[in-house]
Design an enzyme around this catalytic site. Sequence first.
Site, PDB file in Angstrom:
ATOM      1  N   SER A  11       0.835  -1.267  -0.018  1.00 23.92           N
ATOM      2  CA  SER A  11       0.107   0.014   0.100  1.00 23.92           C
ATOM      3  C   SER A  11       0.732   1.238   0.059  1.00 23.92           C
ATOM      4  O   SER A  11       0.542   2.251  -0.511  1.00 23.92           O
ATOM      5  CB  SER A  11      -0.913  -0.018   1.200  1.00 23.92           C
ATOM      6  OG  SER A  11      -0.328   0.015   2.526  1.00 23.92           O
ATOM      7  N   ASP A 237      -0.581   7.506  10.227  1.00 30.30           N
ATOM      8  CA  ASP A 237      -1.372   6.553  11.086  1.00 30.30           C
ATOM      9  C   ASP A 237      -0.470   5.514  11.729  1.00 30.30           C
ATOM     10  O   ASP A 237      -0.847   4.525  11.898  1.00 30.30           O
ATOM     11  CB  ASP A 237      -2.455   5.927  10.071  1.00 30.30           C
ATOM     12  CG  ASP A 237      -1.884   5.146   8.819  1.00 30.30           C
ATOM     13  OD1 ASP A 237      -0.604   5.086   8.850  1.00 30.30           O
ATOM     14  OD2 ASP A 237      -2.390   4.648   8.082  1.00 30.30           O
ATOM     15  N   HIS A 240       1.581   4.374   7.241  1.00 34.00           N
ATOM     16  CA  HIS A 240       1.603   5.093   6.017  1.00 34.00           C
ATOM     17  C   HIS A 240       2.264   6.454   6.100  1.00 34.00           C
ATOM     18  O   HIS A 240       2.180   7.185   7.167  1.00 34.00           O
ATOM     19  CB  HIS A 240       0.322   5.103   5.255  1.00 34.00           C
ATOM     20  CG  HIS A 240      -0.250   3.475   5.148  1.00 34.00           C
ATOM     21  ND1 HIS A 240      -1.033   3.073   6.135  1.00 34.00           N
ATOM     22  CD2 HIS A 240      -0.356   2.695   4.255  1.00 34.00           C
ATOM     23  CE1 HIS A 240      -1.366   1.762   5.545  1.00 34.00           C
ATOM     24  NE2 HIS A 240      -0.825   1.658   4.407  1.00 34.00           N
TER      25      HIS A 240
END
Length: 288
Positions: A11, A237, A240
Amino acid sequence: MRPKIYLFGDSITEESFGDGGWGASLAHHFSRNVDVVLRGYSGYNTRWAEKVLKRVFPGSQDSGGEAPLAVTVFFGANDACLLDRCSGFLHVPVDEYKHNLRSIVSFLKKQWPATRVILITPPPIDEEGRLQYGFTAYLVFSSIVTHVHLFSFFFESSNHTVKDIMNLKNLVFNIYLFGYRFPYIENPLNQPERTNEAAGAFAEACVAVARESGLPVIDLWTKMQQVPDWQKAHLRDGLHLTPLGNRFVFEEVVAKLRDEGLSLESLPVDLPLIADIDPNDPLKAFHK
């Protein structure tokens, strides 16, 4: 044909083409030299990545595909999830992680021997940030469920219009989307699913594979922690990247590519620059 640089990862790579993302910045940096190609897969670990290599990189020199200049391989954040925590299904043991990295590297080098393969370690983890993020996500999910219950009551007790039906459909879709994006929302232990110590072990393993394979590596786990207040400055977070974190990764990748001989100065420009076009005879620049 313009040469390519592939970004292969989880991600953190998938999100890199967002506003201010490190991949988007890389594409802008090389906008007249190289096509930067995104191959990011949210939630993937090296076990899954190793299984889909032929689908991600179907071309090869033997079949007429042009070799990319470089491929970044950026996995480990999901492999490092703790087995007994809420994202345990993503966990991969360290030894298998190293084996999978070797397999990925071997596949890329077999297809494209001259391509620079750059390994990137997982980033450090802000455990407090992960817990806060999970709590916030839980509150959002609870709010959506509450609204659905209210709508269900409303539908049972009154006549409904087409607009009402569409609103309910939108809520159901949002619940589906939220559940798809956060399939491991429950955290009964109230503990972070990742720790900085575990991420460090995987970063060390990534560096070891790079050294034994003679490959360049960006030790993001170590470098990022050298920045004051890295937890909040670089991680939005706990995992990320913030805009500053994206800038940090971008600069590290550009520096490593430069070390490998890939820079604005060394790469040819795609078509004549406006500064090289003679105002008195513009077409002359296109006959070269």
